[in-house]
Design a protein around this motif. Sequence first.
Motif, PDB file in Angstrom:
ATOM      1  N   ALA A  25      37.313  50.815  30.130  1.00  0.00           N
ATOM      2  CA  ALA A  25      38.486  51.679  30.264  1.00  0.00           C
ATOM      3  C   ALA A  25      39.012  51.670  31.696  1.00  0.00           C
ATOM      4  O   ALA A  25      40.231  51.704  31.926  1.00  0.00           O
ATOM      5  N   GLU A  26      38.094  51.611  32.664  1.00  0.00           N
ATOM      6  CA  GLU A  26      38.499  51.549  34.069  1.00  0.00           C
ATOM      7  C   GLU A  26      39.192  50.228  34.370  1.00  0.00           C
ATOM      8  O   GLU A  26      40.201  50.188  35.092  1.00  0.00           O
ATOM      9  N   LEU A  27      38.655  49.158  33.822  1.00  0.00           N
ATOM     10  CA  LEU A  27      39.257  47.845  34.031  1.00  0.00           C
ATOM     11  C   LEU A  27      40.673  47.810  33.467  1.00  0.00           C
ATOM     12  O   LEU A  27      41.591  47.270  34.098  1.00  0.00           O
ATOM     13  N   GLU A  28      40.863  48.391  32.301  1.00  0.00           N
ATOM     14  CA  GLU A  28      42.200  48.416  31.696  1.00  0.00           C
ATOM     15  C   GLU A  28      43.190  49.139  32.603  1.00  0.00           C
ATOM     16  O   GLU A  28      44.338  48.701  32.770  1.00  0.00           O
ATOM     17  N   LYS A  29      42.761  50.238  33.228  1.00  0.00           N
ATOM     18  CA  LYS A  29      43.648  50.988  34.130  1.00  0.00           C
ATOM     19  C   LYS A  29      44.022  50.162  35.349  1.00  0.00           C
ATOM     20  O   LYS A  29      45.180  50.174  35.791  1.00  0.00           O
ATOM     21  N   LEU A  30      43.057  49.423  35.901  1.00  0.00           N
ATOM     22  CA  LEU A  30      43.356  48.610  37.078  1.00  0.00           C
ATOM     23  C   LEU A  30      44.270  47.439  36.718  1.00  0.00           C
ATOM     24  O   LEU A  30      45.162  47.071  37.491  1.00  0.00           O
ATOM     25  N   LEU A  31      44.063  46.864  35.553  1.00  0.00           N
ATOM     26  CA  LEU A  31      44.930  45.768  35.129  1.00  0.00           C
ATOM     27  C   LEU A  31      46.361  46.260  34.905  1.00  0.00           C
ATOM     28  O   LEU A  31      47.324  45.541  35.188  1.00  0.00           O
TER      29      LEU A  31
ATOM     30  N   LEU B 185      39.176  41.267  30.248  1.00  0.00           N
ATOM     31  CA  LEU B 185      38.581  42.238  29.331  1.00  0.00           C
ATOM     32  C   LEU B 185      37.511  41.586  28.458  1.00  0.00           C
ATOM     33  O   LEU B 185      36.467  42.193  28.190  1.00  0.00           O
ATOM     34  N   ALA B 186      37.761  40.343  28.044  1.00  0.00           N
ATOM     35  CA  ALA B 186      36.757  39.631  27.252  1.00  0.00           C
ATOM     36  C   ALA B 186      35.509  39.360  28.071  1.00  0.00           C
ATOM     37  O   ALA B 186      34.384  39.529  27.596  1.00  0.00           O
TER      38      ALA B 186
ATOM     39  N   PRO C  42      32.945  38.947  22.790  1.00  0.00           N
ATOM     40  CA  PRO C  42      34.157  38.701  23.571  1.00  0.00           C
ATOM     41  C   PRO C  42      35.288  38.147  22.722  1.00  0.00           C
ATOM     42  O   PRO C  42      35.072  37.514  21.710  1.00  0.00           O
ATOM     43  N   LYS C  43      36.512  38.410  23.199  1.00  0.00           N
ATOM     44  CA  LYS C  43      37.658  37.750  22.595  1.00  0.00           C
ATOM     45  C   LYS C  43      37.711  36.325  23.114  1.00  0.00           C
ATOM     46  O   LYS C  43      37.078  35.979  24.079  1.00  0.00           O
TER      47      LYS C  43
END
Length: 282
Positions: free
Chosen positions: A55-61, A75-76, A86-87
């Motif tokens: 969730a933190e990574l998504e916010k930074l991206l 994210l994968a 992983p995707k």
Amino acid sequence: MTNPHRSAARIQIGTTLRRLREEAGLPRERPAEVLNCTNTKIGNIETTVSGIKQAELEKLLDLYEVDEATREDLLALNSEAHRRRPKSKIGGLIAPWLRRVLDVEASAVEAVYSSFELVPAVLQTEAYARTLMTSIGLAGEALEKNLRLRMDRRSLLTDREPPLRLWAVIAEPALRANVGGPEVMREQIAHILAMTELEHVNVQVMPEGAGAHPLLGTTLTLFRLPDKLPSLISVDTPFGDHFLDRPEQVEKVARWFEYTRAKALGVDESRELLSQITEGTR
């Protein structure tokens, strides 16, 4: 024992997040505000001291406004680091996995390289690299962008302070492979010779007929990273680089590199052979 994907993935994610933040022109305070955390935590993520939650990574991206392919790739990879499925979708003109490889390379203090077939990317000329890229089907804008990215990698040896230390073992067949034709190869070998004038660039040639050695038939790079980070082994495959970082793997490959370097021609002998090949006297 550390999961090999966990540590290698953390290093790739951290170095890439740092690049994305710097490209966005943001100080560490800004992502710290977004995550409601300290600057120290952002620093620890970027220097791979600690990992990052999905969730933190998504916010930074979101903050760094990354493209969809890079977003899915990171994210994968982070999902894999946390042992989730992983995707697999990767797209765009520059493959996100390649961006991650370059971020690791840019962070390294030393790269030790061995190949039976290829000149290392940081030593390639534009004509040589273009020939390799067109051979795998790159064309148009994708070709030009990938080519520019590869040419930019050479600055690690000349413009960075301190520069990347490179020790490469290149098999003689790679120097006689006629990639792009005689003129392209002459230019390529002349460039290698010029770069070996630099104190931090060493090239050894594995001569034809040298016999078997542990790295025969593989293209490997051992990246030594700063700040007590673990070293990473990059295995070059047609489908991208695969990273290994388990201590026993790194130690074994480091020994193989030493054996391979000992079996190759010395640095001065290698320069003589490179000159002979360039001049067509051998």
